[in-house]
Scaffold this motif. Structure first.
Motif, mmCIF file in Angstrom:
data_model
loop_
_atom_site.group_PDB
_atom_site.id
_atom_site.type_symbol
_atom_site.label_atom_id
_atom_site.label_comp_id
_atom_site.label_asym_id
_atom_site.label_seq_id
_atom_site.Cartn_x
_atom_site.Cartn_y
_atom_site.Cartn_z
ATOM 1 N N GLY A 97 36.282 31.175 19.730
ATOM 2 C CA GLY A 97 36.951 30.856 21.086
ATOM 3 C C GLY A 97 36.103 30.767 22.310
ATOM 4 O O GLY A 97 34.922 30.592 21.805
ATOM 5 N N ILE A 98 36.854 30.701 23.548
ATOM 6 C CA ILE A 98 35.811 30.457 24.575
ATOM 7 C C ILE A 98 36.689 31.130 25.861
ATOM 8 O O ILE A 98 37.934 30.860 25.928
ATOM 9 C CB ILE A 98 35.588 28.989 24.872
ATOM 10 N N VAL A 99 35.956 31.799 26.619
ATOM 11 C CA VAL A 99 36.512 32.461 27.830
ATOM 12 C C VAL A 99 35.600 32.152 28.856
ATOM 13 O O VAL A 99 34.324 31.682 28.883
ATOM 14 C CB VAL A 99 36.676 33.860 27.503
ATOM 15 N N ALA A 100 36.277 32.271 30.292
ATOM 16 C CA ALA A 100 35.380 32.065 31.459
ATOM 17 C C ALA A 100 35.525 33.461 32.372
ATOM 18 O O ALA A 100 36.573 34.121 32.235
ATOM 19 C CB ALA A 100 35.815 31.030 32.508
ATOM 20 N N ARG A 101 34.462 33.650 33.131
ATOM 21 C CA ARG A 101 34.545 34.661 34.009
ATOM 22 C C ARG A 101 33.471 34.376 35.222
ATOM 23 O O ARG A 101 32.902 33.567 35.035
ATOM 24 C CB ARG A 101 33.866 36.146 33.430
ATOM 25 N N ILE A 102 33.495 35.210 36.389
ATOM 26 C CA ILE A 102 32.714 35.065 37.449
ATOM 27 C C ILE A 102 32.062 36.307 37.521
ATOM 28 O O ILE A 102 32.624 37.473 37.685
ATOM 29 C CB ILE A 102 33.678 34.759 38.567
ATOM 30 N N ASN A 103 30.531 36.141 37.346
ATOM 31 C CA ASN A 103 29.823 37.544 37.667
ATOM 32 C C ASN A 103 29.824 37.866 39.069
ATOM 33 O O ASN A 103 30.252 37.269 39.740
ATOM 34 C CB ASN A 103 28.446 37.012 36.953
ATOM 35 N N ASP A 104 28.944 39.202 39.088
ATOM 36 C CA ASP A 104 29.155 39.721 40.372
ATOM 37 C C ASP A 104 28.276 39.358 41.418
ATOM 38 O O ASP A 104 28.287 39.524 42.703
ATOM 39 C CB ASP A 104 28.750 41.101 40.155
ATOM 40 N N ASN A 105 27.451 37.945 40.993
ATOM 41 C CA ASN A 105 26.878 37.142 41.948
ATOM 42 C C ASN A 105 27.459 36.117 42.119
ATOM 43 O O ASN A 105 26.934 35.080 43.017
ATOM 44 C CB ASN A 105 25.418 36.941 41.308
ATOM 45 N N GLY A 106 28.743 35.731 41.823
ATOM 46 C CA GLY A 106 29.492 34.780 42.137
ATOM 47 C C GLY A 106 29.433 33.521 41.443
ATOM 48 O O GLY A 106 29.874 32.497 41.876
ATOM 49 N N GLN A 107 28.606 33.826 40.170
ATOM 50 C CA GLN A 107 28.402 32.622 39.317
ATOM 51 C C GLN A 107 29.476 32.521 38.218
ATOM 52 O O GLN A 107 30.003 33.385 37.723
ATOM 53 C CB GLN A 107 26.915 32.821 38.647
ATOM 54 N N PHE A 108 29.869 31.321 37.954
ATOM 55 C CA PHE A 108 30.672 30.915 36.846
ATOM 56 C C PHE A 108 29.969 30.888 35.523
ATOM 57 O O PHE A 108 28.811 30.378 35.408
ATOM 58 C CB PHE A 108 31.402 29.320 36.905
ATOM 59 N N GLU A 109 30.570 31.713 34.469
ATOM 60 C CA GLU A 109 30.187 31.788 33.281
ATOM 61 C C GLU A 109 31.057 31.461 32.257
ATOM 62 O O GLU A 109 32.082 31.896 32.536
ATOM 63 C CB GLU A 109 29.769 33.285 32.947
#
Length: 243
Positions: A97-109
């Motif tokens: 699968g694949i998921v997305a998140r935003i790290n605590d530095n504001g970066q898209f992952e």
């Protein structure tokens, strides 16, 4: 002799007329320059107002979207991150699968996982376009293997581009290819995965645009300051020349 005197007088009159024309032209040029400075100042002030309006609108939208996200601080991971709330218990991935998140530095992952195979790059294709990630070599940090599952974390402009593509094609068929030199496996991205990635990317993009607009305002204010210095100098020079 009279002819020489006449020619001399004519030249003098011509020179005086020429000097007068240059003075008038210089004055007109100063006025034109002054108008140009004022127009530039007004244009930059309008840009600042536009940035502030954009920040307000985006912050309102971010506030609404944030209600659907949860901030996760997992001591087993390097840092915290934002993830769509209805996916909180579906991550970390335990199958392909694949998921997305935003790290605590504001970066898209983007985090992709493949059961029963190894990969170091992904590509997502929609009906009319595709986008590929950077290669992330196996290092047991960003690309690691456990219990027959390979999990890889992707960031940067190419990951952003994949997020944008998925967001633009959320309602269209999307295919995820797992690559390692060549294609290892393909997976049709389910609608709920595409929706989650799309919402995450839109939140990230809004936050990024707010940061850009906020950074732009001081630069525009400095530009106005410089333009006003030039305008004040022009006004001082004009007053001095008229005395």
């Amino acid at each position: 002799m009279k002819l020489l005197k006449y020619l001399g007088g004519a030249c003098l009159l011509g020179l005086m007329a020429s000097c007068g024309a240059r003075t008038e032209t210089g004055k007109e040029a100063q006025e034109t320059y002054g108008h140009s400075l004022n127009d530039s100042i007004r244009a930059v002030e309008a840009d600042i107002d536009s940035c502030r309006e954009q920040i307000t609108l985006l912050n309102d939208q971010i506030g609404a979207w944030m209600r659907d996200f949860t901030n996760v601080a997992n001591p087993r991971e390097a840092g915290g991150y934002l993830i769509k709330t209805d996916w909180k218990n579906r991550y970390p991935l335990t199958s392909t699968g694949i998921v997305a998140r935003i790290n605590d530095n504001g970066q898209f992952e983007l985090i992709a996982a493949l059961k029963g195979g190894n990969f170091d790059c992904i590509s997502v294709a929609g009906p009319t376009e595709s986008a590929s990630s950077d290669i992330v070599p196996n290092d047991q940090a960003l690309n690691y293997r456990a219990a027959g599952l390979t999990t890889v974390l992707f960031t940067g402009p190419k990951a952003d581009e994949i997020g944008r593509l998925i967001s633009d094609n959320q309602l269209n068929p999307l295919t995820l290819d797992f690559l390692q030199g060549s294609r290892v496996s393909s997976w049709k991205i389910p609608a709920d995965n595409a929706k989650m990635i799309s919402y995450t990317y839109l939140l990230y993009d809004a936050q990024r645009n707010v940061a850009r607009a906020q950074a732009k305002i001081p630069m525009l204010q400095e530009k106005i300051k410089i333009l006003r210095i030039h305008r004040n100098k022009l006004e001082t020079d004009t007053e001095s020349s008229e005395k």
